[in-house]
Design a protein around this motif. Structure first.
Motif, PDB file in Angstrom:
ATOM      1  N   TRP A  16       0.877  -1.176   0.000  1.00  0.00           N
ATOM      2  CA  TRP A  16       0.000   0.000   0.000  1.00  0.00           C
ATOM      3  C   TRP A  16       0.911   1.222   0.000  1.00  0.00           C
ATOM      4  O   TRP A  16       1.888   1.290   0.760  1.00  0.00           O
ATOM      5  CB  TRP A  16      -0.876  -0.010   1.255  1.00  0.00           C
ATOM      6  N   SER A  17       0.595   2.206  -0.825  1.00  0.00           N
ATOM      7  CA  SER A  17       1.462   3.390  -0.905  1.00  0.00           C
ATOM      8  C   SER A  17       0.621   4.640  -1.066  1.00  0.00           C
ATOM      9  O   SER A  17      -0.480   4.609  -1.647  1.00  0.00           O
ATOM     10  CB  SER A  17       2.447   3.264  -2.079  1.00  0.00           C
ATOM     11  N   ALA A  18       1.146   5.734  -0.561  1.00  0.00           N
ATOM     12  CA  ALA A  18       0.463   7.027  -0.673  1.00  0.00           C
ATOM     13  C   ALA A  18       1.498   8.130  -0.524  1.00  0.00           C
ATOM     14  O   ALA A  18       2.571   7.943   0.064  1.00  0.00           O
ATOM     15  CB  ALA A  18      -0.629   7.176   0.384  1.00  0.00           C
ATOM     16  N   SER A 105      -6.409   2.205   7.116  1.00  0.00           N
ATOM     17  CA  SER A 105      -5.470   2.967   6.303  1.00  0.00           C
ATOM     18  C   SER A 105      -4.158   3.140   7.059  1.00  0.00           C
ATOM     19  O   SER A 105      -4.156   3.576   8.216  1.00  0.00           O
ATOM     20  CB  SER A 105      -6.054   4.343   5.977  1.00  0.00           C
ATOM     21  N   ASP A 120      -3.362  15.785   5.412  1.00  0.00           N
ATOM     22  CA  ASP A 120      -4.057  14.993   4.385  1.00  0.00           C
ATOM     23  C   ASP A 120      -4.318  15.801   3.108  1.00  0.00           C
ATOM     24  O   ASP A 120      -5.448  15.917   2.644  1.00  0.00           O
ATOM     25  CB  ASP A 120      -5.369  14.418   4.934  1.00  0.00           C
ATOM     26  N   ASP A 122      -3.172  16.258  -1.019  1.00  0.00           N
ATOM     27  CA  ASP A 122      -2.531  15.596  -2.152  1.00  0.00           C
ATOM     28  C   ASP A 122      -1.250  16.337  -2.522  1.00  0.00           C
ATOM     29  O   ASP A 122      -1.222  17.576  -2.565  1.00  0.00           O
ATOM     30  CB  ASP A 122      -3.498  15.567  -3.344  1.00  0.00           C
ATOM     31  N   LEU A 129      -7.458  15.157   0.782  1.00  0.00           N
ATOM     32  CA  LEU A 129      -7.678  13.751   0.466  1.00  0.00           C
ATOM     33  C   LEU A 129      -8.991  13.221   1.022  1.00  0.00           C
ATOM     34  O   LEU A 129      -9.493  12.205   0.550  1.00  0.00           O
ATOM     35  CB  LEU A 129      -6.517  12.910   1.027  1.00  0.00           C
ATOM     36  N   TRP A 154       0.152   8.474  -7.784  1.00  0.00           N
ATOM     37  CA  TRP A 154       0.058   8.116  -6.369  1.00  0.00           C
ATOM     38  C   TRP A 154      -1.387   8.060  -5.895  1.00  0.00           C
ATOM     39  O   TRP A 154      -1.780   7.116  -5.217  1.00  0.00           O
ATOM     40  CB  TRP A 154       0.840   9.107  -5.520  1.00  0.00           C
ATOM     41  N   SER A 155      -2.159   9.077  -6.216  1.00  0.00           N
ATOM     42  CA  SER A 155      -3.540   9.148  -5.743  1.00  0.00           C
ATOM     43  C   SER A 155      -4.517   8.758  -6.850  1.00  0.00           C
ATOM     44  O   SER A 155      -4.191   8.805  -8.038  1.00  0.00           O
ATOM     45  CB  SER A 155      -3.869  10.567  -5.246  1.00  0.00           C
ATOM     46  N   HIS A 184      -7.406   7.578   2.139  1.00  0.00           N
ATOM     47  CA  HIS A 184      -6.317   8.555   2.046  1.00  0.00           C
ATOM     48  C   HIS A 184      -5.534   8.384   0.756  1.00  0.00           C
ATOM     49  O   HIS A 184      -4.371   8.780   0.672  1.00  0.00           O
ATOM     50  CB  HIS A 184      -5.403   8.426   3.263  1.00  0.00           C
ATOM     51  N   ARG A 185      -6.195   7.823  -0.240  1.00  0.00           N
ATOM     52  CA  ARG A 185      -5.584   7.694  -1.563  1.00  0.00           C
ATOM     53  C   ARG A 185      -6.473   8.271  -2.661  1.00  0.00           C
ATOM     54  O   ARG A 185      -6.105   8.221  -3.831  1.00  0.00           O
ATOM     55  CB  ARG A 185      -5.329   6.216  -1.871  1.00  0.00           C
TER      56      ARG A 185
END
Length: 394
Positions: A16-18, A105, A120, A122, A129, A154-155, A184-185
């Motif tokens: 999982w990445s953000a 998350s 939060d 972007d 977000l 990313w988002s 949060h993505r």
């Protein structure tokens, strides 16, 4: 459509990445306080702040927790030093099993869960977000925001068009209705009723179109192999406070697609796996055993190499001794004189002239000897025959 980025590795299903931006003061202090509270409340098992090195441009935090009771998650968050426009952060988490969007998350395992949190945002667009982001009134600004959003890897960016001006019931953010791991993505863009034309004009380069009164999920950095704009477009979204099930399903399906890692994503995943510091006692023992085994293999290889070198040296010495013994018993052959070099053309011509000169001398000597034998001196006047006396006829 954006150009494909086939050279980038695909994001692992366990990761999982953000990426976001903290717009408040001292993000590192916020993280330290939040992580301490989360550990004290047993939300996370442990955390660690990696000591800074000389010239470092970011703070690094690690945390570990469990999901589904038995699955361990390890996460690494880096937050850059304040650049005057906020502090950009990157968060990568990896589980021991394929990631389930119903899990919490990872962002909430580091940052405080506050409605007015300043972390939060972007990183690409600077938008929230977890809230609704109305598109700007200026057409050029709309094009700039949507084109940046359509290229973001990313988002997940979603554009929702309001068929008519909504009331308070229609101002419910989509993020709160999504599975926890997606909250949060996702960036939600809202287009006013009069903005449909400018929105679709800004998205025409990506072959994406927003239906009137509907929504669409933007493709991101590179169009996924399974991405089709029609499959991720929703014809109508009722903004009356009810749950937009079709839109939630589209966002969830899009997030589950195999996708290339975004810019900087590969480095973040590698750092999480190879530079991990927050080890349990069992992990430390396992790592030490692995190091011991590695050193043992290296020592064995060095010993084997040394033995092979010694054997080769002994064979070389034996061969040299045999050669010397043979040289002492067999007389050395005399070297043959070097062959005369071939005469040059000038030498050949000189020798020819010498032969001709010698031949001429020999011929003159032979002629002198023949003359002496016949009574004629060589080189003198020849003798005349004695004249007969004249007689008269009487």
């Amino acid at each position: 459509m954006p150009s494909s980025s086939s050279a980038r590795p695909t994001a692992p299903p366990t990761v999982w990445s953000a990426r976001g931006r903290h717009l408040g003061p001292a993000a590192q202090d916020v993280l330290r306080l939040s992580l301490r509270q989360l550990k004290d409340s047993e939300v996370i098992d442990d955390f660690l702040e990696v000591p800074e090195t000389a010239g470092a441009q970011e703070w690094i935090f690690e945390a570990r927790w469990r999901v589904a009771e038995t699955v361990t998650v390890r996460a690494r968050l880096t937050v850059e030093h304040d650049s005057g426009e906020g502090q950009e952060w990157v968060l990568v988490a990896e589980a021991e099993a394929p990631w389930d969007p119903r899990w919490p998350s990872p962002a909430t395992m580091f940052w405080p869960r506050e409605p007015d949190a300043t972390w939060d945002h972007d990183a690409v667009t600077g938008l929230r977000l977890t809230d609704i982001n109305p598109l700007p009134a200026d057409d050029k600004a709309v094009r700039r925001v949507l084109r940046d959003a359509a290229r973001d890897g990313w988002s997940v960016h979603v554009v929702v068009h309001e068929a008519m001006t909504t009331d308070q019931r229609g101002r419910v953010p989509l993020a709160g209705m999504l599975p926890p791991s997606l909250r949060h993505r996702v960036v939600e863009h809202r287009a006013a009723p009069s903005q449909l034309r400018v929105v679709n004009w800004a998205l025409r380069d990506f072959d994406v179109e927003v239906p009137r009164g509907g929504a669409v999920v933007l493709p991101g950095t590179a169009a996924r192999s399974a991405y089709d704009a029609d499959d991720f477009a929703v014809r109508s979204v009722f903004l009356d406070g009810s749950e937009p099930a079709e839109l939630i399903h589209a966002v969830t399906r899009f997030a589950a697609l195999p996708r290339p890692l975004p810019d900087g994503g590969e480095e973040a995943v590698t750092a999480l796996r190879e530079d991990w510091r927050l080890l349990t006692l069992e992990e430390e023992l396992a790592r030490e055993r692995k190091l011991v085994a590695m050193y043992a293999d290296a020592l064995e290889a060095m010993t084997k190499s040394r033995d092979l070198y010694r054997e080769a040296a002994e064979q070389a010495h034996a061969a040299l001794a045999a050669y010397r013994e043979a040289a002492d018993t067999v007389p050395a052959a005399r070297p043959e004189p070097p062959a005369d070099p071939a005469p040059s053309p000038l030498q050949h011509l000189t020798r020819t002239f010498e032969r001709l000169k010698g031949t001429a001398r020999a011929r003159r000597s032979a002629s002198g000897e023949n003359a002496a034998q016949e009574g004629e001196p060589a080189g003198g006047r020849p003798e005349t025959v004695e004249e007969r006396p004249q007689t008269s006829d009487r």
